[in-house]
Design an enzyme around this catalytic site. Structure first.
Site, short mmCIF file in Angstrom:
data_model
loop_
_atom_site.label_atom_id
_atom_site.label_comp_id
_atom_site.label_asym_id
_atom_site.label_seq_id
_atom_site.Cartn_x
_atom_site.Cartn_y
_atom_site.Cartn_z
N CYS A 337 125.64 4.59 32.51
CA CYS A 337 124.45 5.27 32.00
C CYS A 337 123.20 5.09 32.86
CB CYS A 337 124.20 4.91 30.55
SG CYS A 337 124.71 3.28 30.04
N ARG A 366 133.71 -5.26 33.98
CA ARG A 366 133.24 -6.15 32.91
C ARG A 366 134.15 -7.37 32.84
NH1 ARG A 366 132.55 -1.66 28.04
NH2 ARG A 366 131.34 -0.14 29.25
N GLN A 384 136.06 5.14 33.32
CA GLN A 384 135.66 5.83 32.10
C GLN A 384 135.48 7.33 32.36
OE1 GLN A 384 132.06 3.55 31.04
NE2 GLN A 384 133.09 3.04 29.13
N ASP A 386 133.17 9.19 31.47
CA ASP A 386 131.85 8.97 30.90
C ASP A 386 130.99 10.22 31.07
OD1 ASP A 386 130.23 7.32 29.54
OD2 ASP A 386 129.88 5.90 31.16
N HIS A 388 126.92 11.86 29.86
CA HIS A 388 125.64 11.67 29.19
C HIS A 388 124.95 13.03 29.07
CE1 HIS A 388 126.64 7.64 30.66
NE2 HIS A 388 126.12 7.28 29.50
N HIS A 514 125.44 9.46 24.72
CA HIS A 514 126.54 8.88 25.51
C HIS A 514 127.85 9.39 24.91
CE1 HIS A 514 123.91 5.44 27.06
NE2 HIS A 514 123.19 5.96 26.08
#
Length: 649
Positions: A337, A366, A384, A386, A388, A514
């Protein structure tokens, strides 16, 4: 004596004397209810039946049959197990024993190691303790007295646990006959309420407090259920899960491996990478059709950015950090993000540019304790899907409704029809003012209501920057997997200086939604493998067709078949080894090849193939052209198939 008001599930309220207990209330309702009662729920929190109630509350009297009682059954089973262990093996210290998904465990300090042969003995002793039906009693004890008690018993670990309890917090000791333990509670009324639906499952090692520098303890796991039938169903599920274990299937299908030099990181083999990239290709096509733009942000960024975003404070202990020779500190990104906010900020944005949907197949890093790593399902480095979405506040509801529809459509394409949604609100560890959180939670709830969704409440489990919806998939054997999320964030864009020019010509901070649908692609791959037991849909299979020869005279023709499959865009391989065909069939069935095209001398002469499907003994002979056309049609990804059908309509 002062009075309190208790409100019952039917909405009715009654006045009681302050200090009344749950069992008192149950007896006033019905003697039969009091006999069946095991605990009480006050404002949604479980409490002992014998605990005094001193404030107005919403109350429910729980019996053993209530779903909430399952946690208590497991908690009590853990205490019963600990007592059984100390009866059988004097000198063993008990440490902690929490309830976990589907069961419980207790960590023990003992010189001699437990073995699997000990588990039936412990179970037998547990049955004795349950048959005694000893009452659970709770005593609130002074700190010094509690420490003296456990010191006299040689329970050194308990002394450390007592020291960790904050000043002013009650120290509770729960007893069942002579045996006792430090515990927050609550518990049911007696050991007999545990019932017969339990089983001890395995033994493992665990460091005290999860710290490798502390003593190694022995952990005994167990499972407990409301009935023996429920236990049997769960044990059957475990057997099925063992057969479907993606780690074993990954080896048999030659998809990936792990090794000590890169813990928690996947080494993808060619076949596994074909599956992984098929997932990315599917999602990329979907996102393109939904108006996303794909980007790529740096894997490593300077500490200052992570401090501004709040990740350094809230997530810093899980980040991989390095310092360069010029004394600058960088961190591998744990999330995408902040990078996407930087892309949004590059160039002036107007309200007319919104919603702006930015997507990335971003690799994030992580730290996870080594004991928590579990194949593809729990890794340290993962990709991911991912995205946004930068919106105005007025666009939140419309975007979230669209996202929900898209999410459910995607899960259907992968064979997941049973999807549950959870609403997770603000956690204790968070950024932003309460007023901002109020606004974000209200906006997400409006979207949920607009979409007509049924959802469960998951209190305190939101992201540190905003509330979220969690999408939980139920697989073929009844297990639940949390995958996709939608999160409404009114904090991060402002922290990082993002703005757009509103219709009034003023700078306005955008809302940031998100969104992840697969979540971790590695984890979703593992879930898919287990859901389908390795028998993936043809469009996803790493090898869609295996050409196998019966005799070497058919080798040249097998090459023609393989070439025809490749020209048609199918992922195919050939097995020309000088082995019996039954051996080849067994081997490729184990590797989950969905289709085998068997060719011998006759097939070569007639330009045919013998088609054999995974899991079927039936063979069907057809021309090569027919087989290629049939498999090409079956291998069309569902999104492309739907697009074709839509055009045809």
């Amino acid at each position: 004596m002062s009075q309190i008001s208790l409100t019952f599930p039917d909405g009715s309220s009654r006045a009681f004397a302050s200090g009344v207990t749950g069992i008192d209330v149950a007896e006033q309702i019905a003697k039969s209810l009091a006999k069946k009662a095991v605990a009480v729920s006050l404002d949604g929190r479980l409490r002992d039946l014998a605990e005094p109630i001193r404030a107005d509350a919403k109350i429910r009297i729980l019996t053993r049959e209530d779903p909430e009682a399952l946690e208590l059954i497991r908690h009590d089973a853990a205490h019963v197990m600990a007592e059984a262990v100390q009866e059988l093996y004097p000198g063993t210290q008990v440490t902690i024993g929490p309830v976990i998904d589907n069961g419980f465990y207790y960590d023990f300090a003992r010189e001699e190691p437990f073995t699997p042969d000990d588990l039936p003995k412990i179970e037998a002793k547990m049955r004795e303790i349950i048959a005694r039906d000893s009452p659970f009693t709770c005593e609130v004890m002074e700190r010094d007295k509690a420490k003296a008690l456990f010191k006299s018993k040689g329970e050194d670990f308990k002394l450390e646990l007592i020291d960790a309890i904050p000043e002013g917090e009650e120290i509770k000791i729960y007893s069942q006959r002579e045996w006792l333990d430090l515990c927050r509670g609550p518990h049911m009324t007696s050991t007999g309420k545990v019932g017969k639906g339990f089983k001890l499952t395995k033994i493992a090692g665990a460091y005290w407090r999860g710290d490798p520098s502390r003593p190694m303890l022995q952990r005994i796991y167990g499972t407990a259920w409301a009935s023996e039938d429920d236990l049997a169903a769960y044990l059957h599920q475990l057997e099925e899960a063992e057969k479907r274990d993606h780690r074993r299937l990954g080896r048999e299908m030659d998809l990936f491996h792990f090794q000590e030099e890169a813990p928690g990181a996947v080494f993808w083999h060619p076949k596994g990478w074909a599956l992984f990239t098929a997932l990315i290709g599917y999602m990329r096509r979907r996102q393109n059709s939904w108006g996303y733009v794909e980007v790529n942000s740096p894997d490593m960024m300077e500490r200052t950015l992570w401090e501004q975003s709040g990740h350094w404070e809230k997530f810093g202990d899980l980040m991989y950090v390095t310092e360069t020779p010029d004394e600058r500190i960088y961190a591998c990104k744990p999330m995408n993000c902040p990078g996407h906010v930087q892309i949004f900020k590059h160039g002036l944005k107007s309200y007319r540019d919104l919603p702006l949907r930015i997507a990335e197949f971003g690799k994030v890093h992580r730290y996870e304790p080594s004991g928590a790593l579990h194949g593809l399902l729990r890794v340290r480095h993962f990709t991911q899907d991912d995205a946004h979405i930068f919106t105005t506040e007025d666009q939140i509801t419309e975007e979230c409704v669209k996202l929900n529809e898209q999410m459910l459509a995607i899960y259907r394409d992968f064979g997941f029809e049973d999807v549950r949604i959870k609403f997770a609100d603000r956690p204790d560890k968070r950024v932003g003012a309460d007023a901002t959180w109020d606004k974000a939670e209200a906006a997400l709830k409006r979207a949920v209501e607009a979409a007509g969704l049924t959802y469960e409440f998951n209190p305190g489990e939101g992201a540190f920057y905003g509330p979220k919806l969690e999408y939980v998939l139920r697989d073929a054997i009844g297990r639940d997997w949390q995958c996709g999320t939608i999160q409404v964030d009114l904090n991060l864009p402002g922290r990082l200086g993002a703005f757009y020019i509103g219709p009034d010509g003023e700078k306005t901070v955008p809302v940031m939604i998100h969104r992840a649908m697969f979540g971790s692609l590695e984890r979703f791959t593992g879930i898919l493998i287990e859901h389908h037991a390795g028998h993936l849909p043809l469009w996803l299979s790493p090898v869609q067709a295996m050409v196998a020869t019966i005799v070497s005279d058919a080798d040249a023709y097998a090459g023609e078949v393989l070439e025809a499959l490749h020209v048609a865009g199918l992922r195919a391989e050939a097995d020309l080894r000088n082995e019996k065909i039954n051996y080849k069939v067994r081997e490729h069935s184990l590797a989950k090849a969905p289709v085998m095209l068997v060719v011998g001398k006759r097939e070569a002469e007639e330009k045919t193939v013998s088609v054999r499907r995974l899991g079927s003994q039936k063979q069907e002979v057809m021309t090569l052209d027919t087989a290629v056309q049939m498999l090409t049609g079956e291998a069309i990804p569902p999104d492309l198939q739907q697009a074709t059908e839509t055009k045809a309509a």
